[in-house]
Design a protein around this motif. Structure first.
Motif, PDB file in Angstrom:
ATOM      1  N   LYS A   1      23.508  82.328  45.421  1.00  6.25           N
ATOM      2  CA  LYS A   1      24.619  81.702  46.261  1.00  6.25           C
ATOM      3  C   LYS A   1      23.944  80.876  47.332  1.00  6.25           C
ATOM      4  CE  LYS A   1      27.882  85.241  45.020  1.00  6.25           C
ATOM      5  NZ  LYS A   1      28.846  86.358  45.582  1.00  6.25           N
ATOM      6  N   THR A   2      22.893  81.462  47.942  1.00  7.32           N
ATOM      7  CA  THR A   2      22.428  80.720  48.978  1.00  7.32           C
ATOM      8  C   THR A   2      22.007  79.234  48.683  1.00  7.32           C
ATOM      9  OG1 THR A   2      22.044  82.804  50.271  1.00  7.32           O
ATOM     10  CG2 THR A   2      20.824  80.901  51.334  1.00  7.32           C
ATOM     11  N   ARG A   3      21.296  79.402  47.761  1.00  2.35           N
ATOM     12  CA  ARG A   3      20.625  78.071  46.962  1.00  2.35           C
ATOM     13  C   ARG A   3      21.710  77.279  46.579  1.00  2.35           C
ATOM     14  NH1 ARG A   3      15.356  80.262  43.402  1.00  2.35           N
ATOM     15  NH2 ARG A   3      14.231  80.981  45.056  1.00  2.35           N
ATOM     16  N   ALA A   4      22.671  77.917  46.067  1.00  2.00           N
ATOM     17  CA  ALA A   4      23.835  76.995  45.379  1.00  2.00           C
ATOM     18  C   ALA A   4      24.485  76.328  46.790  1.00  2.00           C
ATOM     19  CB  ALA A   4      24.720  77.616  44.751  1.00  2.00           C
ATOM     20  N   ALA A   5      24.818  77.096  47.826  1.00  2.00           N
ATOM     21  CA  ALA A   5      25.229  76.563  49.145  1.00  2.00           C
ATOM     22  C   ALA A   5      24.241  75.496  49.634  1.00  2.00           C
ATOM     23  CB  ALA A   5      25.764  77.642  49.901  1.00  2.00           C
ATOM     24  N   ASP A   6      23.224  75.964  49.723  1.00  2.00           N
ATOM     25  CA  ASP A   6      22.402  74.721  50.250  1.00  2.00           C
ATOM     26  C   ASP A   6      22.226  73.420  49.289  1.00  2.00           C
ATOM     27  OD1 ASP A   6      21.616  76.640  52.198  1.00  2.00           O
ATOM     28  OD2 ASP A   6      19.785  77.054  51.224  1.00  2.00           O
ATOM     29  N   ILE A   7      22.152  73.651  47.980  1.00  2.00           N
ATOM     30  CA  ILE A   7      22.260  72.440  47.117  1.00  2.00           C
ATOM     31  C   ILE A   7      23.662  71.871  47.138  1.00  2.00           C
ATOM     32  CG2 ILE A   7      22.467  71.778  44.643  1.00  2.00           C
ATOM     33  CD1 ILE A   7      20.391  74.097  44.027  1.00  2.00           C
ATOM     34  N   MET A   8      24.680  72.651  47.420  1.00  2.00           N
ATOM     35  CA  MET A   8      25.919  72.059  47.508  1.00  2.00           C
ATOM     36  C   MET A   8      26.148  71.392  48.960  1.00  2.00           C
ATOM     37  SD  MET A   8      27.768  72.407  44.931  1.00  2.00           S
ATOM     38  CE  MET A   8      29.701  72.385  45.596  1.00  2.00           C
ATOM     39  N   SER A   9      25.592  71.767  50.097  1.00  2.00           N
ATOM     40  CA  SER A   9      25.701  71.268  51.215  1.00  2.00           C
ATOM     41  C   SER A   9      24.803  69.937  51.151  1.00  2.00           C
ATOM     42  CB  SER A   9      25.155  72.109  52.278  1.00  2.00           C
ATOM     43  OG  SER A   9      24.993  71.325  53.568  1.00  2.00           O
ATOM     44  N   ALA A  10      23.632  70.205  50.465  1.00  2.00           N
ATOM     45  CA  ALA A  10      22.911  69.024  50.563  1.00  2.00           C
ATOM     46  C   ALA A  10      23.656  67.793  49.649  1.00  2.00           C
ATOM     47  CB  ALA A  10      21.313  69.116  50.022  1.00  2.00           C
TER      48      ALA A  10
END
Length: 190
Positions: A125-134
């Motif tokens: 989820k953190t990686r997905a949030a980071d990817i989504m944020s990026a």
């Protein structure tokens, strides 16, 4: 003849003596019968003592030893049975403890698995949030770049159209001011 009569007489006297002797004995007991009876009793007593030491005592000892062995075997069998019951109880207790321990280990493994799964999910989820944020940041930059590019093109086209309509060259600051005013009137959409 006289000798025949003498013999006959002698036989009669012996018979009479025997008859007299028989009448003197009580129940047919005489010294010989008493002696024979006493001799038989002594022989029976001697035979009893002999058999007692030769047969009865050894047989009794043999029977007592056999009984003692059987009692010992029964006692050992009872002790072995008691020991087997004790070992069985210990074995069953160990099986129960092993089952509980296995359940505890499985429970702990499940908890660790759930914890690791949650960690992986949280990490994902953190990686997905980071990817989504990026991706949003990049999309926002791309959108702003595209918007800026579209504005510039609209300005160029508007300047070119204004120059053709008015047959004059419009300078850049005036052109920007006119475009910004038109955008404000249109609601900021390009």
């Amino acid at each position: 003849m006289s000798s025949a009569v003498g013999m006959y007489m002698q036989t009669a006297v012996v018979a009479a003596a025997q008859t007299a002797e028989e009448t003197e004995r009580l129940f047919g007991l005489d010294y010989q019968t008493l002696f024979d009876t006493a001799f038989t009793m002594v022989n029976v007593l001697i035979l009893y003592v002999f058999l007692k030491y030769v047969l009865f005592i050894p047989v009794r000892k043999l029977l007592e030893e056999r009984k003692k062995r059987l009692d010992d075997q029964n006692a050992r069998a009872a002790a072995d049975t008691a020991e087997a019951q004790k070992l069985k109880a210990e074995y069953e207790q160990r099986i129960l403890e092993a089952g509980r321990e296995a359940d505890n280990i499985l429970g702990e493994s499940r908890r660790e698995m759930i914890k690791k799964e949650q960690e992986v999910l949280d990490d994902a989820k953190t990686r997905a949030a980071d990817i989504m944020s990026a991706a949003r940041s990049e999309a926002s930059k791309d959108f702003e770049a595209a918007q800026s590019s579209v504005r510039d093109e609209v300005k160029d086209i508007a300047s070119a159209m204004a120059a053709r309509v008015t047959n004059q060259k419009v300078d850049r600051p005036v052109d920007d001011a006119l475009l910004n005013e038109a955008l404000k009137e249109a609601g900021g959409r390009v």
